[in-house]
Design a protein around this motif. Sequence first.
Motif, PDB file in Angstrom:
ATOM      1  N   GLY A 185       0.790  -1.233  -0.006  1.00  0.00           N
ATOM      2  CA  GLY A 185       0.209  -0.122  -0.012  1.00  0.00           C
ATOM      3  C   GLY A 185       0.784   1.229  -0.039  1.00  0.00           C
ATOM      4  O   GLY A 185       0.502   2.264  -0.810  1.00  0.00           O
ATOM      5  N   VAL A 186       2.198   1.223   0.850  1.00  0.00           N
ATOM      6  CA  VAL A 186       2.854   2.386   0.806  1.00  0.00           C
ATOM      7  C   VAL A 186       3.462   2.831  -0.267  1.00  0.00           C
ATOM      8  O   VAL A 186       3.596   3.996  -0.900  1.00  0.00           O
ATOM      9  N   LEU A 243      -7.102  -4.168   1.178  1.00  0.00           N
ATOM     10  CA  LEU A 243      -5.890  -3.450   1.758  1.00  0.00           C
ATOM     11  C   LEU A 243      -6.333  -2.684   2.944  1.00  0.00           C
ATOM     12  O   LEU A 243      -5.121  -2.681   3.880  1.00  0.00           O
ATOM     13  N   ARG A 244      -7.400  -1.964   3.231  1.00  0.00           N
ATOM     14  CA  ARG A 244      -7.582  -1.462   4.570  1.00  0.00           C
ATOM     15  C   ARG A 244      -7.631  -2.301   5.593  1.00  0.00           C
ATOM     16  O   ARG A 244      -7.080  -2.304   6.637  1.00  0.00           O
ATOM     17  N   ALA A 274     -10.011   6.821  -0.148  1.00  0.00           N
ATOM     18  CA  ALA A 274     -10.431   6.107  -1.230  1.00  0.00           C
ATOM     19  C   ALA A 274     -11.728   5.461  -1.316  1.00  0.00           C
ATOM     20  O   ALA A 274     -12.449   5.339  -2.316  1.00  0.00           O
ATOM     21  N   ILE A 275     -11.894   4.509  -0.073  1.00  0.00           N
ATOM     22  CA  ILE A 275     -13.039   3.849   0.255  1.00  0.00           C
ATOM     23  C   ILE A 275     -14.202   4.766   0.220  1.00  0.00           C
ATOM     24  O   ILE A 275     -15.207   4.710  -0.298  1.00  0.00           O
ATOM     25  N   GLY A 276     -13.847   5.909   1.046  1.00  0.00           N
ATOM     26  CA  GLY A 276     -15.195   6.652   1.132  1.00  0.00           C
ATOM     27  C   GLY A 276     -15.524   7.327  -0.054  1.00  0.00           C
ATOM     28  O   GLY A 276     -16.825   7.881   0.005  1.00  0.00           O
ATOM     29  N   ALA A 277     -14.664   7.593  -1.171  1.00  0.00           N
ATOM     30  CA  ALA A 277     -14.931   8.225  -2.392  1.00  0.00           C
ATOM     31  C   ALA A 277     -15.611   7.099  -3.104  1.00  0.00           C
ATOM     32  O   ALA A 277     -16.103   7.286  -4.243  1.00  0.00           O
ATOM     33  N   GLY A 278     -15.866   5.749  -2.626  1.00  0.00           N
ATOM     34  CA  GLY A 278     -16.547   4.837  -3.418  1.00  0.00           C
ATOM     35  C   GLY A 278     -15.621   3.738  -4.162  1.00  0.00           C
ATOM     36  O   GLY A 278     -16.288   2.973  -4.504  1.00  0.00           O
ATOM     37  N   HIS A 279     -14.436   3.811  -4.076  1.00  0.00           N
ATOM     38  CA  HIS A 279     -13.657   3.186  -4.658  1.00  0.00           C
ATOM     39  C   HIS A 279     -13.365   1.795  -3.926  1.00  0.00           C
ATOM     40  O   HIS A 279     -12.607   1.387  -3.334  1.00  0.00           O
ATOM     41  N   PHE A 284      -7.117  -1.456  -6.187  1.00  0.00           N
ATOM     42  CA  PHE A 284      -6.408  -0.647  -5.361  1.00  0.00           C
ATOM     43  C   PHE A 284      -5.670   0.460  -5.973  1.00  0.00           C
ATOM     44  O   PHE A 284      -5.449   1.591  -5.523  1.00  0.00           O
ATOM     45  N   ALA A 285      -5.448   0.117  -7.166  1.00  0.00           N
ATOM     46  CA  ALA A 285      -4.848   1.262  -8.144  1.00  0.00           C
ATOM     47  C   ALA A 285      -5.521   2.628  -8.295  1.00  0.00           C
ATOM     48  O   ALA A 285      -4.808   3.457  -8.863  1.00  0.00           O
ATOM     49  N   THR A 286      -6.696   2.341  -7.774  1.00  0.00           N
ATOM     50  CA  THR A 286      -7.742   3.610  -7.945  1.00  0.00           C
ATOM     51  C   THR A 286      -7.078   4.638  -6.782  1.00  0.00           C
ATOM     52  O   THR A 286      -7.664   5.885  -6.854  1.00  0.00           O
ATOM     53  N   LEU A 287      -6.172   4.265  -5.859  1.00  0.00           N
ATOM     54  CA  LEU A 287      -5.532   5.350  -5.159  1.00  0.00           C
ATOM     55  C   LEU A 287      -5.040   6.525  -6.130  1.00  0.00           C
ATOM     56  O   LEU A 287      -4.814   7.666  -5.705  1.00  0.00           O
ATOM     57  N   LEU A 288      -4.568   6.266  -7.372  1.00  0.00           N
ATOM     58  CA  LEU A 288      -4.153   7.125  -8.377  1.00  0.00           C
ATOM     59  C   LEU A 288      -5.320   8.123  -8.484  1.00  0.00           C
ATOM     60  O   LEU A 288      -5.063   9.533  -8.788  1.00  0.00           O
TER      61      LEU A 288
END
Length: 314
Positions: A185-186, A243-244, A274-279, A284-288
């Motif tokens: 994750g980091v 990941l969380r 990212a989870i709060g934003a709905g991803h 988890f590449a949606t961190l981008l």
Amino acid sequence: MTYAATDRPRIGWIGAGRMGYQLASRLLDAGHDVAVYNRTRAKAAPLADLGATIVDRPEELADRDVVFVMVSASADLESVTTGPGGVLTADTAPGVLIDSSTVSTQVSARVREEAAKRGTDFLAAPVSGNPKVIAAGKLTVAVSGPREVFDSVEPLLNLLGRGVTYVGEDEVARLVKIAHNVFLGVVTQSLTEITLLAEKGGVKRSAFLEFLNDSVMGSVFTQYKSPALVNLDFKPTFTNILLRKDFDLGLTAARELEVPMPVASATAQLVQAAIGAGHTEEDFATLLLEQARRCGITLEPENVAVDDGLTPES
């Protein structure tokens, strides 16, 4: 130890999700007798075409020499082992139970204790990879438990991927895997930050990542994540929800061991954002995407071919 090593042990497999299905397939391809349980039977059914026997309850695998477990969470591990109809609740018990889930050390220790009561040896064997990594033969496994038990099943574990490492006794493989996933994750968050720094300065993501992957800072991971970052293809291999969970486990272990983890703690909050934003269902590449939002960048797919470095085994 109840399991006597043989050339062709009878294998049970619990959990036919994205990872479990692929790994069970590898054992079947190697010619092993494999019986499979999955909570949703339909997901395991195609393995019958490869020669697997599909069963309806984990306890139906209790007479197997070796039983692998790959489930999503600690509660699931307890359910399929010591819960009603679990593999450790039948009149007989398997010789060796190998759990490849990512779960807490506390739950792993409880299952190990219950297995010992039944005369079943227990190995914690969490894995690193995803279905495409499995197909490329690059899965890695960390294993802990009695060394002699590991030695007896190492040939089976070697069929799963390219790297099997014995890391010690009891539950230490759990800590190895949790530490690995925190780093995952980091590294991903850091990779999104530097990629978007370059993009906001006028550099295409594909060009920056090509340079990075050819440098000493590139890795198998940065290469195989590059297509998602370049083309915004977020088909899930591992979600932010999972990941969380691993950050929660890692930071809990850090508190217990009095290890400060400021970078991991900050990244855990960004995963939560990212989870709060709905991803939640995407990779988890949606961190981008969340990093781009914070940067004031609207991302578009570059629609270019990017080598992920994961050529399937022939």
